[in-house]
Design a protein around this motif. Sequence first.
Motif, short mmCIF file in Angstrom:
data_model
loop_
_atom_site.label_atom_id
_atom_site.label_comp_id
_atom_site.label_asym_id
_atom_site.label_seq_id
_atom_site.Cartn_x
_atom_site.Cartn_y
_atom_site.Cartn_z
N THR A 51 32.26 35.00 20.32
CA THR A 51 32.31 33.87 19.40
C THR A 51 31.78 32.63 20.08
O THR A 51 32.19 32.31 21.20
N LEU A 52 30.87 31.93 19.41
CA LEU A 52 30.35 30.65 19.91
C LEU A 52 31.11 29.52 19.22
O LEU A 52 31.44 29.62 18.04
N THR A 53 31.33 28.46 19.96
CA THR A 53 31.92 27.24 19.40
C THR A 53 30.89 26.13 19.52
O THR A 53 30.38 25.87 20.62
N GLN A 54 30.59 25.51 18.39
CA GLN A 54 29.58 24.45 18.36
C GLN A 54 29.83 23.43 19.47
O GLN A 54 30.94 22.95 19.66
N GLY A 55 28.77 23.12 20.22
CA GLY A 55 28.84 22.13 21.28
C GLY A 55 29.30 22.66 22.62
O GLY A 55 29.21 21.96 23.62
N GLU A 56 29.78 23.90 22.67
CA GLU A 56 30.25 24.47 23.94
C GLU A 56 29.18 25.34 24.58
O GLU A 56 28.33 25.93 23.90
N LYS A 57 29.24 25.44 25.90
CA LYS A 57 28.27 26.23 26.66
C LYS A 57 28.41 27.71 26.29
O LYS A 57 29.51 28.23 26.17
N PHE A 58 27.24 28.38 26.11
CA PHE A 58 27.28 29.81 25.85
C PHE A 58 26.45 30.63 26.83
O PHE A 58 26.49 31.85 26.80
N GLY A 59 25.69 29.97 27.70
CA GLY A 59 24.87 30.72 28.65
C GLY A 59 24.04 29.81 29.52
O GLY A 59 24.22 28.58 29.51
N ASP A 60 23.14 30.43 30.28
CA ASP A 60 22.27 29.70 31.20
C ASP A 60 20.86 30.29 31.17
O ASP A 60 20.69 31.47 30.90
N VAL A 61 19.90 29.44 31.47
CA VAL A 61 18.55 29.88 31.80
C VAL A 61 18.24 29.31 33.18
O VAL A 61 18.51 28.15 33.46
N GLU A 62 17.70 30.17 34.05
CA GLU A 62 17.40 29.76 35.41
C GLU A 62 15.91 29.85 35.65
O GLU A 62 15.27 30.81 35.23
#
Length: 128
Positions: A51-62
């Motif tokens: 579940t994603l929450t609007q405005g919260e971090k969900f991942g990274d790109v490096e």
Amino acid sequence: MALDYPQSLKYADSHEYLHLNGDMATIGITAFAIQELGDLVFVDLPEVGSTLTQGEKFGDVESVKAVGELYAPVSGEVVERNEAAIEAPDSLQADPYGQGWLLKVRCGTDPDLAHLMGADDYRAKVGG
């Protein structure tokens, strides 16, 4: 080089884009973010069912020079993630708004998009 910002998308201050189709949102990162990061070497995305929450971090790109955090432009359930982008992060650079999507999220029929920008506003923000 002039960067493309499709009019059909909405854009977040944190450089994610969103394409809404019914209750499904496709989320990715903008051509501007990819250009700023440089050569991408790693993508970390949540599992299907998360579940994603609007405005919260969900991942990274490096990239070879930086790590960019990804923030959810909408809340919802992850129904698909782009395994090709995880396996070959550099593929995002070739087609960020097509094959370069990151997640597909079921967000309901009336998500809050008030915080997102249209293409012209986003272009003005990033100077493109």
